[in-house]
Design a protein around this motif. Sequence first.
Motif, PDB file in Angstrom:
ATOM      1  N   VAL A 103       0.858  -1.187   0.000  1.00 39.85           N
ATOM      2  CA  VAL A 103       0.000   0.000   0.000  1.00 39.85           C
ATOM      3  C   VAL A 103       0.893   1.236   0.000  1.00 39.85           C
ATOM      4  CG1 VAL A 103      -2.175  -0.854   0.957  1.00 39.85           C
ATOM      5  CG2 VAL A 103      -0.280  -0.343   2.511  1.00 39.85           C
ATOM      6  N   LYS A 104       0.562   2.175  -0.869  1.00 44.45           N
ATOM      7  CA  LYS A 104       1.434   3.338  -1.059  1.00 44.45           C
ATOM      8  C   LYS A 104       0.710   4.633  -0.725  1.00 44.45           C
ATOM      9  CE  LYS A 104       3.913   3.806  -4.662  1.00 44.45           C
ATOM     10  NZ  LYS A 104       3.880   4.234  -6.071  1.00 44.45           N
ATOM     11  N   SER A 105       1.409   5.534  -0.062  1.00 42.39           N
ATOM     12  CA  SER A 105       0.891   6.895   0.020  1.00 42.39           C
ATOM     13  C   SER A 105       1.637   7.724  -1.026  1.00 42.39           C
ATOM     14  CB  SER A 105       1.062   7.466   1.421  1.00 42.39           C
ATOM     15  OG  SER A 105       2.423   7.597   1.745  1.00 42.39           O
ATOM     16  N   GLY A 143       2.842   0.304  14.375  1.00 43.15           N
ATOM     17  CA  GLY A 143       4.031   0.855  13.724  1.00 43.15           C
ATOM     18  C   GLY A 143       4.798  -0.287  13.090  1.00 43.15           C
ATOM     19  N   PRO A 144       5.618  -0.008  12.069  1.00 40.53           N
ATOM     20  CA  PRO A 144       6.325  -1.080  11.360  1.00 40.53           C
ATOM     21  C   PRO A 144       7.387  -1.747  12.229  1.00 40.53           C
ATOM     22  CG  PRO A 144       7.113   1.072  10.650  1.00 40.53           C
ATOM     23  CD  PRO A 144       5.927   1.325  11.536  1.00 40.53           C
ATOM     24  N   GLU A 145       7.523  -3.061  12.052  1.00 45.72           N
ATOM     25  CA  GLU A 145       8.586  -3.769  12.759  1.00 45.72           C
ATOM     26  C   GLU A 145       9.924  -3.540  12.067  1.00 45.72           C
ATOM     27  OE1 GLU A 145       7.439  -7.913  13.156  1.00 45.72           O
ATOM     28  OE2 GLU A 145       5.433  -7.256  13.757  1.00 45.72           O
ATOM     29  N   ALA A 197      -2.000  -5.609   3.678  1.00 45.91           N
ATOM     30  CA  ALA A 197      -0.725  -5.381   2.981  1.00 45.91           C
ATOM     31  C   ALA A 197       0.477  -5.753   3.834  1.00 45.91           C
ATOM     32  CB  ALA A 197      -0.619  -3.927   2.551  1.00 45.91           C
ATOM     33  N   ASP A 198       1.513  -6.245   3.175  1.00 47.76           N
ATOM     34  CA  ASP A 198       2.742  -6.629   3.853  1.00 47.76           C
ATOM     35  C   ASP A 198       3.691  -5.443   3.983  1.00 47.76           C
ATOM     36  OD1 ASP A 198       2.140  -9.602   3.678  1.00 47.76           O
ATOM     37  OD2 ASP A 198       2.060  -8.993   1.575  1.00 47.76           O
ATOM     38  N   ILE A 199       3.602  -4.534   3.008  1.00 44.70           N
ATOM     39  CA  ILE A 199       4.525  -3.391   2.993  1.00 44.70           C
ATOM     40  C   ILE A 199       3.730  -2.101   2.834  1.00 44.70           C
ATOM     41  CG2 ILE A 199       6.331  -2.218   1.639  1.00 44.70           C
ATOM     42  CD1 ILE A 199       7.517  -4.894   0.988  1.00 44.70           C
ATOM     43  N   GLY A 200       4.111  -1.086   3.612  1.00 46.87           N
ATOM     44  CA  GLY A 200       3.596   0.260   3.425  1.00 46.87           C
ATOM     45  C   GLY A 200       4.702   1.107   2.825  1.00 46.87           C
ATOM     46  N   ALA A 252      -1.215   8.290   4.575  1.00 47.58           N
ATOM     47  CA  ALA A 252       0.227   8.167   4.853  1.00 47.58           C
ATOM     48  C   ALA A 252       0.434   7.637   6.267  1.00 47.58           C
ATOM     49  CB  ALA A 252       0.931   9.513   4.672  1.00 47.58           C
ATOM     50  N   ARG A 253      -0.441   8.050   7.183  1.00 50.45           N
ATOM     51  CA  ARG A 253      -0.372   7.478   8.528  1.00 50.45           C
ATOM     52  C   ARG A 253      -0.707   5.988   8.481  1.00 50.45           C
ATOM     53  NH1 ARG A 253      -3.323  10.377  13.349  1.00 50.45           N
ATOM     54  NH2 ARG A 253      -2.241   8.658  14.365  1.00 50.45           N
ATOM     55  N   MET A 254      -1.697   5.628   7.691  1.00 51.18           N
ATOM     56  CA  MET A 254      -2.078   4.214   7.566  1.00 51.18           C
ATOM     57  C   MET A 254      -0.889   3.372   7.112  1.00 51.18           C
ATOM     58  SD  MET A 254      -5.343   3.468   8.097  1.00 51.18           S
ATOM     59  CE  MET A 254      -6.906   4.312   8.269  1.00 51.18           C
ATOM     60  N   VAL A 255      -0.258   3.783   6.031  1.00 51.09           N
ATOM     61  CA  VAL A 255       0.792   2.930   5.455  1.00 51.09           C
ATOM     62  C   VAL A 255       2.036   2.910   6.340  1.00 51.09           C
ATOM     63  CG1 VAL A 255      -0.084   3.321   3.125  1.00 51.09           C
ATOM     64  CG2 VAL A 255       1.857   4.648   3.916  1.00 51.09           C
TER      65      VAL A 255
END
Lengths: 246, 506
Positions: free
Chosen positions: B111-113, B286-288, B200-203, B226-229
């Motif tokens: 998913v992209k912002s 938040g992303p790992e 999604a696996d990647i933001g 953008a906060r979502m991704v």
Amino acid sequence: MANQQQESHAEWLARLAEESKAKQEKFMNGIAKRLGHPRMTSAPAHPYRGAPDFWKAYEWTPEERIQGFTDNFLSVGGHVARLESLADAAAFIAGKAEEMSARTVLRQDDPALAELRLEETLPAGASVSVWNSDDESQWKTVAAGADFGVVQADHAVAYTGSVTVLSASGKGRSVSLLPTVLFIVIPVERIKTRLGEVLTTFDETGREGLPAGIHFISGPSRSSDIENDLTIGVHGPGIVYALLVG
Amino acid sequence: MSGPVKGGATVKARAELALNDEFLRKAVRFTTERLRNGKKKASEEHGNWEEWRERGRQIRLHTIAHLDYYLNLFVNNARANGVHVHFAETAEEAVKLTLDIAKHSGARSVVKSKSMVTEELHLNHALDSIGVEAIETDLGEYIIQLAGEMPSHIVIPAIHKNRYQIAELLSKEAGYELPPDTTALAGFVRKKLREKFLEADIGMTGCNFAIAETGSMVLFENEGNARMVSTVPKTQVTLMGMERIIPSWSDLEVMATLLPRSATGQKLTMYMSGITGPRRSGDADGPEEMHIIIVDNGRSLQLGDPEFQELLNCIRCGACLNACPVYRHIGGHAYGSTYSGPIGAVLTPSLNKNIAEWDDIANASSLCGACYEACPVKIPLHDMLVYLRRRKVESGHGNKLESIGMQGFASVMGSAKRMSGIVKLGKLGQKLVAKDGEIRLKLGPLKGWNTYRVTPSLPKEAFRDQWPTLESELRNELREMKPDMLERMKQVAERQKQGGGGGHHG
């Protein structure tokens, strides 16, 4: 098997880190060469740091700050309530829960929000969860399913009508993002005049003290991407209440 | 940026196509006018705008002049925060790194912002080629992705689509009929993309500013995508132009003052997020894993070049597009590249270092200086357009007639250095050929320009002093719109007048 895969993932990251460090030198040397100076290894004097001086002296009175914040927040489609105490804030949230038939409420794990005693004030049938209060729950999913999110502002800025929320283990970024309706409790003494008054605190705190997520929120999620027509609540909460307490 | 360019090989051909599309022309004019007025109102209300512009310019000049120090500081701090930092000298390297990360993450979808850099790299296409679905999540970007098109405006990518076309596109996606109603359409997208965010696996994000002293990255947006991704997926990948750096959070106050006001007339976007590394050990979102790919792709070519280094000061607000009379006529697609408008006209050939191929974008400009006046960090874009034309001729790509003209340009530029001199020269020269306020002579140094469009004669007063005239012209044009469309747009304008602030795009 999982172990082996994890190892190879870590090895892959380590290899990338090696490549990156090697490339970093080349990259920076290339920049310095093009700029026509030797590699700079100490901080250059930065005479224009931050806002102009006249702006740093700009300040509103506490009452002007409350008024300014309120005007700005309302102008972008947010809602504002001026309340005397946390008990009033709890009653306000409970009233809205009744009105909107909210069933799931998610709050940050924050002493002030615990003091709201939402479990007792909310109408029967509404459940309250506290972010990251156990290891089993899928907290992002809980947030996505929540009707109400309740957070406390760490800072607020009157001039732009913004609040700042900082992430922590008990304070999820999702709580101010995924629920349908967002309530932000703002102790009035936290409202500053200028954005810079909040931003400079992060310079003072320094890298090691910063949380992973620092989010400024200035109203409901919005877009004008279709025919310039304003739409509220595109991805983030479409209904946002700023509860000014004190 | 040798990406897909639809309909017509040259700017001229594409502009002709754009000019034939009545809706596009009017929508572009309406939107750019609205944004321009929003900026005007917001900057006047804030006050001391020139001091702020100057401060913004000084901060950008200082940072770029010491980029080796500040970028290096950023990289070391970001690493200390736990970010995996990578360097890509070329678009190919950036794509290769991204695909490598996608493969190692076992990603099925990204998913992209909004990110201009990923557009520049044509990253979606590359991800698609390895079977990874790339989903744009900014409302406007999502719409044009479904349509298989390119953004036509840096801030409002779907400026060229009306709600009937959008309803048709989204209905196809939904599998049922959606009404051409903005709220219903946005509601569908919200629901649809919620699923995508959670799956999604990647933001993937761009980066508005990167703070050297703390290794933080900053995103400005209105929708929350953008906060979502950067909150929901397990892995975050950020693509960042190497020049996005500012020294400190204190400096961010200046950028946060200039960028939203210049882009949409807002005091601040609905969300401004500063992200400092992946999630902390106790965090539940938040992303790992977090990657930042620092992209050169032609940017460093501007360093040390006295004529073009200031291009790197650009904060991507789009104000020069809204101010540009040419952009307002032909729209973004006519430029045929990722970056359109005056900034695109200079940036595209500069990044590509192939003036010959792209130079005709530089000709799609009236050199009126409105872009410079609009720029919040005072980039002299109109001067750069002249330098570009001169370089084209010097490198032997100009035609002979133009060369003669350019020798004139070169000598004027050598002595006077600024447009005023050239403008005066033009005023003098045109007396010979101007008739009825227009120059139609298809001979001599203006030949290339005049086959492209009718050049208005250079006015006795400067172009930018003539805004009232232009505005009344625009108002007249708007009257020709379909009544229902006009009515809706009027209502929007009215609401915004009452609600304060200008447009609020994603």
